[in-house]
Every structure is written in C-alpha cells, then in structure tokens.
Design an enzyme around this catalytic site. Structure first.
Site, PDB file in Angstrom:
ATOM      1  N   GLY A 144       0.833  -1.206   0.121  1.00 36.46           N
ATOM      2  CA  GLY A 144      -0.082   0.048   0.098  1.00 36.46           C
ATOM      3  C   GLY A 144       0.873   1.123  -0.019  1.00 36.46           C
ATOM      4  CG  ASN A 145      -0.300   4.697  -1.910  1.00 37.94           C
ATOM      5  OD1 ASN A 145      -1.020   5.686  -1.234  1.00 37.94           O
ATOM      6  ND2 ASN A 145      -0.937   3.944  -2.792  1.00 37.94           N
TER       7      ASN A 145
END
Ligand code: CTP
Ligand code: CA
Length: 232
Positions: free
Chosen positions: A33-34
């Site tokens: 993810g980020n």
C-alpha cells in the site's frame, strides 16, 4: 446536480474523482500500500458538490469518510480502480485523478496465507507494472465522448536530474492531461496533512497557478480552473 445544489459553476456537470491509495494484494491478508490519506480527494468531492456538480467518487483506501451526496464506488486495487474509471468516462465532464495508484503490483497473489514455517529461503517479491489509468483515460476520451477536462496530481521531489517543476512539466506532457496539480514533497508536507501548497500546471501553456492553503482551497482552485475550461 442530483443532490440539490442547482446553481453553481458545475451545475448539470458530472465530476469523477478518484481518492486514496490502492492496495495490491500479496495473499489473502497482506497487501502493498501507500500513505495516501484520501483527504485531497474528499476535499475535491466536497468542493465539486458545493459547485453544483454530480459527483462520482471512486475511493481506494482512505482515512476519512466520503461526503454525503456523492455516488460512491469503493475499490481496492489499481486494476479495480481502472475498471471503475473507464466505466465512468462516457458520463463524466471532468475526471480528477487524485488517487495514489500503485505503480506495481505483486506478479502473483498467493491463494493462501504465505507462511514462514518451511525451511525455504526468504521470499523474493516479483512485481509487474500497473496500467497508467490517467494516460489511458486521455487516450480513450475521443471514442467515449469522455471528460472534456482531465486532471492529474503529482507529488514530486527534486533529484539530481531536475527540480520538481521540471519533473511535473514533463509528466503533464507525458500523460496528455489538461491540468496537473503539483505538490512539492520531501519534508513532511503533504501526506496526511490538512494543508498543502500546490501549483496548478495547464497544458494550454498558461502560467502555473500557485495555491497555498488547505486541501479544500486547493480543491476549489482546481475546480474553478476546470469550470472555466468547460464554460469558456
Ligand atoms: N496515475 C494513474 N495510473 C497509474 C499511476 C498514476 O492514473 N498507474 C495517475 C495518478 O493518479 C496521478 C498521476 O497519474 O494523477 C501522476 O501520478 P504519478 O505517480 O506522479 O505519475 P507516474 O506516471 O506514476 O510517475 P512516477 O514514476 O513519478 O511515479
Ligand atoms: Ca507513480
């Protein structure tokens, strides 16, 4: 607009906004993810509603709730986000790609949870490129009758090759979008914060427009620019 604001510069217009960060699964319980919070996308949705637009909000992982009155589509991965965006093109007057789309996804998704119990060596992740949804939307707009105004976002740092503005100008050309909102990052300036300083670059060659203030103020400036392009 569908939800009441009959007046306003975007009355009768449909604005599609992507928000948040995509999650790319590794196995049933893990993902890449980020740090996107989704706050800029939500601010855009609120400002578009206030300007009288019908709003399609395509939300990946976000830390903040969607405003009432949007049509909400939840997605997880870049590929899901792509499908939702492509399906919205024909009905959209404006597309704003505020989502942080993962550039890569794991080449394989394990069907069951990856375990560390065997004696095998540590796993090595193989990644593959995700499609560029913004560039693809630009390419498809002619045959879909799609968005007259397409807006990208870019968070750039400088590097030894070029400063943030140069990177952003090259990105605007490469993507073929109409507007590109540049956030300069590097210090703890943009991700998860409520304020940002941005520069709105335009493909029509007009001077970059600086916007300093809250994400809502950045959103309002972007939508004002989009409305001006729709109603010359
Ligand atoms: N974007 C997209 N699809 C991708 C990656 C990015 O539509 N696969 C969109 C983002 O939503 C954003 C814009 O493209 O509006 C710019 O994203 P950015 O990550 O800055 O651009 P990239 O082309 O991925 O370049 P970089 O290598 O600098 O990450
Ligand atoms: Ca990227």
């Amino acid at each position: 607009g569908r939800t009441g604001a009959a007046a306003g510069p975007l009355a009768g217009r449909t604005v599609t906004i992507t928000a948040g960060g995509t999650r790319e699964p590794l196995d049933p319980v893990r993902f890449l993810g980020n740090r996107s919070s989704g706050k800029q996308g939500m601010a855009l949705a609120e400002a578009a509603l206030a300007a009288g637009a019908s709003v399609n909000l395509i939300a990946a992982a976000v830390e903040v709730p969607a405003p009432a009155g949007v049509r909400l589509t939840r997605v997880e991965t870049a590929l899901e986000l792509r499908s939702a965006v492509l399906a919205s093109l024909a009905e959209s007057d404006v597309l704003i790609m505020a989502a942080a789309v993962a550039d890569f996804r794991p080449a394989q998704v394990a069907e069951s949870k990856i375990k560390k119990t065997d004696d095998a060596a540590e796993p090595v992740l193989q990644l593959v490129r995700n499609p560029d949804i913004l560039a693809e939307s630009v390419l498809r707009r002619a045959d879909t009758g799609g968005p007259a105004v397409i807006v990208g976002f870019a968070a750039e740092t400088g590097d030894p090759d070029a400063d943030p503005l140069t990177h952003a100008q090259l990105k605007l050309k490469r993507k073929g979008c109409d507007l590109l909102v540049l956030n300069v990052v590097g210090r703890d300036l943009v991700f998860g914060s409520d304020t940002s300083a941005a520069l709105i670059l335009a493909a029509d060659g007009s001077e970059p427009l600086p916007v300093e203030g809250s994400k809502r103020e950045v959103a309002e400036a972007v939508l004002a620019r989009a409305a001006a392009a729709l109603n010359p």
